[in-house]
Design a protein around this motif. Sequence first.
Motif, PDB file in Angstrom:
ATOM      1  N   ARG A 111     -23.654 -57.413  24.146  1.00  0.00           N
ATOM      2  CA  ARG A 111     -22.931 -58.368  23.299  1.00  0.00           C
ATOM      3  C   ARG A 111     -23.803 -58.823  22.136  1.00  0.00           C
ATOM      4  O   ARG A 111     -23.385 -58.800  20.974  1.00  0.00           O
ATOM      5  N   ASP A 112     -25.034 -59.236  22.430  1.00  0.00           N
ATOM      6  CA  ASP A 112     -25.909 -59.778  21.391  1.00  0.00           C
ATOM      7  C   ASP A 112     -26.337 -58.707  20.400  1.00  0.00           C
ATOM      8  O   ASP A 112     -26.461 -58.976  19.196  1.00  0.00           O
ATOM      9  N   GLN A 113     -26.569 -57.480  20.890  1.00  0.00           N
ATOM     10  CA  GLN A 113     -26.927 -56.387  19.984  1.00  0.00           C
ATOM     11  C   GLN A 113     -25.799 -56.102  18.995  1.00  0.00           C
ATOM     12  O   GLN A 113     -26.041 -55.793  17.824  1.00  0.00           O
ATOM     13  N   PHE A 114     -24.573 -56.207  19.469  1.00  0.00           N
ATOM     14  CA  PHE A 114     -23.421 -55.943  18.606  1.00  0.00           C
ATOM     15  C   PHE A 114     -23.210 -57.077  17.612  1.00  0.00           C
ATOM     16  O   PHE A 114     -22.900 -56.844  16.437  1.00  0.00           O
ATOM     17  N   ARG A 115     -23.371 -58.320  18.060  1.00  0.00           N
ATOM     18  CA  ARG A 115     -23.043 -59.474  17.227  1.00  0.00           C
ATOM     19  C   ARG A 115     -24.121 -59.823  16.196  1.00  0.00           C
ATOM     20  O   ARG A 115     -23.812 -60.353  15.119  1.00  0.00           O
ATOM     21  N   THR A 116     -25.384 -59.550  16.511  1.00  0.00           N
ATOM     22  CA  THR A 116     -26.481 -59.997  15.640  1.00  0.00           C
ATOM     23  C   THR A 116     -26.336 -59.537  14.194  1.00  0.00           C
ATOM     24  O   THR A 116     -26.472 -60.355  13.264  1.00  0.00           O
ATOM     25  N   PRO A 117     -26.058 -58.234  13.918  1.00  0.00           N
ATOM     26  CA  PRO A 117     -25.931 -57.843  12.506  1.00  0.00           C
ATOM     27  C   PRO A 117     -24.768 -58.530  11.796  1.00  0.00           C
ATOM     28  O   PRO A 117     -24.835 -58.792  10.590  1.00  0.00           O
ATOM     29  N   TRP A 118     -23.717 -58.877  12.521  1.00  0.00           N
ATOM     30  CA  TRP A 118     -22.586 -59.570  11.902  1.00  0.00           C
ATOM     31  C   TRP A 118     -22.936 -61.028  11.608  1.00  0.00           C
ATOM     32  O   TRP A 118     -22.491 -61.595  10.593  1.00  0.00           O
ATOM     33  N   GLN A 119     -23.749 -61.616  12.469  1.00  0.00           N
ATOM     34  CA  GLN A 119     -24.237 -62.967  12.172  1.00  0.00           C
ATOM     35  C   GLN A 119     -25.143 -62.945  10.941  1.00  0.00           C
ATOM     36  O   GLN A 119     -25.107 -63.858  10.110  1.00  0.00           O
ATOM     37  N   ASP A 120     -25.946 -61.882  10.823  1.00  0.00           N
ATOM     38  CA  ASP A 120     -26.796 -61.730   9.638  1.00  0.00           C
ATOM     39  C   ASP A 120     -25.949 -61.562   8.381  1.00  0.00           C
ATOM     40  O   ASP A 120     -26.290 -62.094   7.308  1.00  0.00           O
ATOM     41  N   LEU A 121     -24.838 -60.832   8.500  1.00  0.00           N
ATOM     42  CA  LEU A 121     -23.947 -60.666   7.351  1.00  0.00           C
ATOM     43  C   LEU A 121     -23.331 -62.002   6.939  1.00  0.00           C
ATOM     44  O   LEU A 121     -23.190 -62.292   5.747  1.00  0.00           O
ATOM     45  N   ALA A 122     -22.973 -62.811   7.920  1.00  0.00           N
ATOM     46  CA  ALA A 122     -22.418 -64.132   7.611  1.00  0.00           C
ATOM     47  C   ALA A 122     -23.444 -64.975   6.857  1.00  0.00           C
ATOM     48  O   ALA A 122     -23.103 -65.693   5.897  1.00  0.00           O
ATOM     49  N   LEU A 123     -24.702 -64.903   7.286  1.00  0.00           N
ATOM     50  CA  LEU A 123     -25.771 -65.609   6.577  1.00  0.00           C
ATOM     51  C   LEU A 123     -25.949 -65.041   5.173  1.00  0.00           C
ATOM     52  O   LEU A 123     -26.155 -65.790   4.205  1.00  0.00           O
ATOM     53  N   GLY A 124     -25.851 -63.715   5.044  1.00  0.00           N
ATOM     54  CA  GLY A 124     -25.959 -63.081   3.731  1.00  0.00           C
ATOM     55  C   GLY A 124     -24.865 -63.555   2.785  1.00  0.00           C
ATOM     56  O   GLY A 124     -25.116 -63.778   1.594  1.00  0.00           O
ATOM     57  N   ILE A 125     -23.656 -63.730   3.304  1.00  0.00           N
ATOM     58  CA  ILE A 125     -22.550 -64.206   2.476  1.00  0.00           C
ATOM     59  C   ILE A 125     -22.834 -65.620   1.971  1.00  0.00           C
ATOM     60  O   ILE A 125     -22.572 -65.949   0.811  1.00  0.00           O
ATOM     61  N   ARG A 126     -23.388 -66.460   2.845  1.00  0.00           N
ATOM     62  CA  ARG A 126     -23.739 -67.819   2.400  1.00  0.00           C
ATOM     63  C   ARG A 126     -24.814 -67.776   1.313  1.00  0.00           C
ATOM     64  O   ARG A 126     -24.793 -68.585   0.380  1.00  0.00           O
ATOM     65  N   THR A 127     -25.753 -66.832   1.436  1.00  0.00           N
ATOM     66  CA  THR A 127     -26.805 -66.707   0.420  1.00  0.00           C
ATOM     67  C   THR A 127     -26.229 -66.224  -0.907  1.00  0.00           C
ATOM     68  O   THR A 127     -26.619 -66.700  -1.975  1.00  0.00           O
ATOM     69  N   LEU A 128     -25.269 -65.294  -0.846  1.00  0.00           N
ATOM     70  CA  LEU A 128     -24.604 -64.845  -2.073  1.00  0.00           C
ATOM     71  C   LEU A 128     -23.907 -66.015  -2.766  1.00  0.00           C
ATOM     72  O   LEU A 128     -23.960 -66.147  -3.996  1.00  0.00           O
ATOM     73  N   ALA A 129     -23.259 -66.871  -1.970  1.00  0.00           N
ATOM     74  CA  ALA A 129     -22.598 -68.045  -2.540  1.00  0.00           C
ATOM     75  C   ALA A 129     -23.624 -68.982  -3.178  1.00  0.00           C
ATOM     76  O   ALA A 129     -23.353 -69.607  -4.215  1.00  0.00           O
ATOM     77  N   ALA A 130     -24.811 -69.068  -2.572  1.00  0.00           N
ATOM     78  CA  ALA A 130     -25.874 -69.912  -3.139  1.00  0.00           C
ATOM     79  C   ALA A 130     -26.355 -69.347  -4.471  1.00  0.00           C
ATOM     80  O   ALA A 130     -26.645 -70.114  -5.412  1.00  0.00           O
ATOM     81  N   TYR A 131     -26.431 -68.034  -4.573  1.00  0.00           N
ATOM     82  CA  TYR A 131     -26.818 -67.429  -5.862  1.00  0.00           C
ATOM     83  C   TYR A 131     -25.790 -67.758  -6.944  1.00  0.00           C
ATOM     84  O   TYR A 131     -26.149 -68.034  -8.091  1.00  0.00           O
ATOM     85  N   ARG A 132     -24.503 -67.732  -6.588  1.00  0.00           N
ATOM     86  CA  ARG A 132     -23.471 -68.099  -7.558  1.00  0.00           C
ATOM     87  C   ARG A 132     -23.641 -69.561  -7.993  1.00  0.00           C
ATOM     88  O   ARG A 132     -23.452 -69.899  -9.160  1.00  0.00           O
TER      89      ARG A 132
END
Length: 495
Positions: free
Chosen positions: A431-452
């Motif tokens: 479960r955690d191996q599958f979910r971790t990259p998607w949690q990282d993507l969610a964090l990446g999206i927040r960072t993209l919003a911060a750049y905007r």
Amino acid sequence: MEAEIELKLFFNEKQKEKLINLLDSIPNSDAKGCEKLTNGYFETPELTLRQWDMGLRVRGINNHREQTIKTAGRVVGGIHSRPEFNVDIDHDFPKLNLFPNKIWPEGADIEQAQSTLCCLFNTDFVRQKWHVFVEDSLVEVALDIGEISVDDRSEPICELEFELLAGDTNALLVLAGIVSREIPVRLGKASKAQRGYQLAAQASPFNLEVLDFIALKPEQNLKQVAINLLEVGLDRWQQLEAMILDVALNPVELPMLCYRLRACIRLLRSTLSQFALLADDFEQDFDCIEQRLSFIEESLSLYSIVEKKASLIAKLPMQAALADIAHEKLQQLDIPAQFTNLLDDICYGRLQVHLVDLLMQISLGSVVIAKELGLRDFADKLQEKSWQKILEVMPIDDDLSSRDYLSVAKALDNSMFVGVAYGELYSNKSRDQFRTPWQDLALGIRTLAAYRQLKQISELAYIDISDWLENKELSLVQAMELSRRSAMKNEPYWR
């Protein structure tokens, strides 16, 4: 011994007169007048009683004194149930030996506890009461206005309590529903005593990891699962609300707490949808709350800039100026005022009370969870459905831009809520191996919003960081694309 069953609502004192008029107008309502209550809560320096899951108070009403000890109880949604023992006394200091011996834990040293008792805090308030018949049930309604005090610190008391004197617990929810449809209120999880311990710094500070997996058990049927998910969702909602309202909170933490509160409310909405319980009136109140929380995206972007000593922009020579503007914009958002406006909206408390009512109806069987599947099959189907939605909005063969990622943020959050609700049923490792990259993507999206957000801030400050921003955004999107394509090839853990 008495078993006290009550439901508590908090309200703004400016609603007092409107609330009194409403309670006077309810059919079969009998006003019982006002009384002033003084309450001293007692404890030892070692917090002995709290270790025994007990609370001790002496209450004064006019010339009458009564000592009460409350033992461990349970709160489901907003309904409190806890055993208590009451003894009439003629003094202001409690005597533990007046209570029945059977209530004390084995080996408890009552004499030692008595010798070190002291008054920890006071709750003093004026109580206005009504007795209301709801069909064959009798409910005492108490409106309390006053304060909790510890030395030179105090907090206001503005509470409405519905206590069942006789009959069916559902009567509490009938009356709470009448009030919540007319007056802005919110569920009261914390008792006056709990708030007093918190104010006296004798309770652990609120600490909640909102996206922890919910503890479901494979042997539960779907009715038990629905009850579990609603109970946990309501409990977390109320804890997060208390954290946001905590005056000692660092204001910079508010965006993340509000984000987590919204995630909790969205999880409740998702749960209702999964069990075909999302009626139109629920939808309207959920939509209303979403609209009231629309400040979250901007506040999260600003939070991402200023958190960890502005580490996101640490290598920029003009870091201090950019961080100052971000702090100022965050202050101008005035999250405390925005949250107060949410609490003052009728949709907020109405939804909370409606959810408690639904929870009670499911528990009693008057609302039937018509699902024939076993829990694991049910969870597998929900996981698969949410996964197919991700494949739809993020096709593996398409190149996603920064704009694309920002547009799928809510869909990704919603998919992750399913995992939060049912993830405990699966192997932790897969479960955690599958979910971790998607949690990282969610964090990446927040960072993209911060750049905007940084782009807007830099333009306000007449600072040109366009090349830096373009490089940062491009690098981040490239990393996210690699991570996403790799993650989409992983075998889902529920299959």
